[in-house]
Design a protein around this motif. Sequence first.
Motif, PDB file in Angstrom:
ATOM      1  N   ARG A   6       2.820  19.487 -13.444  1.00 31.08           N
ATOM      2  CA  ARG A   6       1.436  19.526 -12.564  1.00 31.08           C
ATOM      3  C   ARG A   6       1.219  18.124 -12.532  1.00 31.08           C
ATOM      4  O   ARG A   6       1.289  17.014 -13.160  1.00 31.08           O
ATOM      5  N   ILE A   7       0.988  17.763 -10.984  1.00 25.54           N
ATOM      6  CA  ILE A   7       0.732  16.491 -10.632  1.00 25.54           C
ATOM      7  C   ILE A   7      -0.804  16.187 -10.404  1.00 25.54           C
ATOM      8  O   ILE A   7      -1.583  16.974  -9.506  1.00 25.54           O
ATOM      9  N   GLU A   8      -1.264  15.219 -11.003  1.00 28.91           N
ATOM     10  CA  GLU A   8      -2.634  14.810 -11.015  1.00 28.91           C
ATOM     11  C   GLU A   8      -2.393  13.485 -10.060  1.00 28.91           C
ATOM     12  O   GLU A   8      -1.546  12.756 -10.221  1.00 28.91           O
ATOM     13  N   ASP A   9      -3.427  13.377  -9.242  1.00 28.57           N
ATOM     14  CA  ASP A   9      -3.890  12.191  -8.436  1.00 28.57           C
ATOM     15  C   ASP A   9      -4.611  11.287  -9.252  1.00 28.57           C
ATOM     16  O   ASP A   9      -5.463  11.494  -9.703  1.00 28.57           O
ATOM     17  N   VAL A  10      -4.025   9.950  -9.205  1.00 24.57           N
ATOM     18  CA  VAL A  10      -4.750   8.789  -9.767  1.00 24.57           C
ATOM     19  C   VAL A  10      -5.024   7.510  -9.073  1.00 24.57           C
ATOM     20  O   VAL A  10      -3.928   7.078  -8.411  1.00 24.57           O
ATOM     21  N   ALA A  11      -6.189   7.338  -8.725  1.00 25.41           N
ATOM     22  CA  ALA A  11      -6.519   6.341  -7.793  1.00 25.41           C
ATOM     23  C   ALA A  11      -6.302   4.862  -8.487  1.00 25.41           C
ATOM     24  O   ALA A  11      -6.460   4.692  -9.654  1.00 25.41           O
ATOM     25  N   ILE A  12      -5.678   4.137  -7.628  1.00 25.72           N
ATOM     26  CA  ILE A  12      -5.685   2.482  -7.852  1.00 25.72           C
ATOM     27  C   ILE A  12      -6.530   1.767  -7.164  1.00 25.72           C
ATOM     28  O   ILE A  12      -7.038   2.192  -5.798  1.00 25.72           O
ATOM     29  N   ALA A  13      -6.742   0.675  -7.410  1.00 24.95           N
ATOM     30  CA  ALA A  13      -7.664  -0.196  -6.623  1.00 24.95           C
ATOM     31  C   ALA A  13      -6.952  -0.986  -5.483  1.00 24.95           C
ATOM     32  O   ALA A  13      -8.014  -0.916  -4.545  1.00 24.95           O
ATOM     33  N   GLY A  14      -5.913  -1.528  -5.558  1.00 30.19           N
ATOM     34  CA  GLY A  14      -5.056  -1.880  -4.420  1.00 30.19           C
ATOM     35  C   GLY A  14      -4.045  -1.041  -3.853  1.00 30.19           C
ATOM     36  O   GLY A  14      -4.235   0.034  -3.680  1.00 30.19           O
ATOM     37  N   ASP A  15      -3.227  -1.841  -2.945  1.00 32.41           N
ATOM     38  CA  ASP A  15      -2.110  -1.017  -2.478  1.00 32.41           C
ATOM     39  C   ASP A  15      -1.078  -0.774  -3.122  1.00 32.41           C
ATOM     40  O   ASP A  15      -0.255   0.207  -2.936  1.00 32.41           O
ATOM     41  N   VAL A  16      -0.832  -1.595  -4.432  1.00 27.65           N
ATOM     42  CA  VAL A  16       0.564  -1.400  -4.952  1.00 27.65           C
ATOM     43  C   VAL A  16       0.124  -1.610  -6.626  1.00 27.65           C
ATOM     44  O   VAL A  16      -0.946  -2.037  -6.895  1.00 27.65           O
ATOM     45  N   ILE A  17       0.742  -1.038  -7.404  1.00 24.14           N
ATOM     46  CA  ILE A  17       0.649  -1.163  -8.922  1.00 24.14           C
ATOM     47  C   ILE A  17       2.031  -1.202  -9.333  1.00 24.14           C
ATOM     48  O   ILE A  17       3.006  -0.607  -9.047  1.00 24.14           O
ATOM     49  N   ARG A  18       2.431  -1.738 -10.718  1.00 21.08           N
ATOM     50  CA  ARG A  18       3.624  -1.722 -11.159  1.00 21.08           C
ATOM     51  C   ARG A  18       3.719  -0.497 -12.041  1.00 21.08           C
ATOM     52  O   ARG A  18       2.807   0.025 -12.549  1.00 21.08           O
ATOM     53  N   LEU A  19       4.817  -0.132 -12.020  1.00 14.20           N
ATOM     54  CA  LEU A  19       5.069   1.165 -12.715  1.00 14.20           C
ATOM     55  C   LEU A  19       4.508   1.103 -14.184  1.00 14.20           C
ATOM     56  O   LEU A  19       3.746   2.322 -14.764  1.00 14.20           O
ATOM     57  N   GLY A  20       4.780  -0.047 -15.200  1.00 13.65           N
ATOM     58  CA  GLY A  20       4.287   0.098 -16.539  1.00 13.65           C
ATOM     59  C   GLY A  20       2.811  -0.025 -16.385  1.00 13.65           C
ATOM     60  O   GLY A  20       2.240   0.868 -17.274  1.00 13.65           O
ATOM     61  N   GLN A  21       2.284  -0.379 -15.607  1.00 13.59           N
ATOM     62  CA  GLN A  21       0.622  -0.370 -15.539  1.00 13.59           C
ATOM     63  C   GLN A  21       0.098   1.118 -15.359  1.00 13.59           C
ATOM     64  O   GLN A  21      -0.662   1.441 -15.653  1.00 13.59           O
ATOM     65  N   PHE A  22       0.822   1.500 -14.170  1.00 17.63           N
ATOM     66  CA  PHE A  22       0.510   2.911 -13.674  1.00 17.63           C
ATOM     67  C   PHE A  22       0.734   4.071 -14.814  1.00 17.63           C
ATOM     68  O   PHE A  22      -0.308   4.640 -14.907  1.00 17.63           O
ATOM     69  N   LEU A  23       1.777   3.877 -15.648  1.00 12.70           N
ATOM     70  CA  LEU A  23       1.929   4.960 -16.623  1.00 12.70           C
ATOM     71  C   LEU A  23       0.833   4.617 -17.641  1.00 12.70           C
ATOM     72  O   LEU A  23       0.157   5.775 -18.245  1.00 12.70           O
ATOM     73  N   GLN A  24       0.161   3.705 -17.992  1.00 13.42           N
ATOM     74  CA  GLN A  24      -0.935   3.772 -18.666  1.00 13.42           C
ATOM     75  C   GLN A  24      -2.396   4.070 -18.218  1.00 13.42           C
ATOM     76  O   GLN A  24      -2.930   4.741 -18.604  1.00 13.42           O
ATOM     77  N   LEU A  25      -2.380   3.716 -16.821  1.00 11.01           N
ATOM     78  CA  LEU A  25      -3.757   4.092 -16.125  1.00 11.01           C
ATOM     79  C   LEU A  25      -3.641   5.424 -15.903  1.00 11.01           C
ATOM     80  O   LEU A  25      -4.726   6.197 -15.885  1.00 11.01           O
ATOM     81  N   ALA A  26      -2.500   5.979 -15.756  1.00 10.58           N
ATOM     82  CA  ALA A  26      -2.581   7.649 -15.396  1.00 10.58           C
ATOM     83  C   ALA A  26      -2.675   8.542 -16.828  1.00 10.58           C
ATOM     84  O   ALA A  26      -2.641   9.579 -16.681  1.00 10.58           O
TER      85      ALA A  26
END
Length: 75
Positions: A6-26
Motif C-alpha cells: 500500500r503506497i502512502e503519499d508523504v509530502a516534502i518541503a522542497g523539490d528533492v529529499i535524500r533517500l535516508g531522510q525520506f525513509l525516516q520522514l515516511a
Amino acid sequence: MTRQPRIEDVAIAGDVIRLGQFLQLAGLVDTGGEAKEAILEGDVEVNGEVDLRRGRQLRHGDVVTLDGRGARVSA
C-alpha cells in the motif's frame, strides 16, 4: 504472485529529499542508522529497483518501498 505494498503519499518541503531522510520522514524506519542499514542490505527499492545510495535524490512521484510498505514523494 508478489503482493503490492500500500503506497502512502508523504509530502516534502522542497523539490528533492535524500533517500535516508525520506525513509525516516515516511515512518518506514525510526532512525538514520536503521535507514543506512536497510539501504546497504539492499532492502530498499526506489521505483521498483534496489538502490544502495543513502544520498540518492528523490523527487516528487518517486516511490520507495521497504518490508512490504511503500511511500510516494509528494508536494
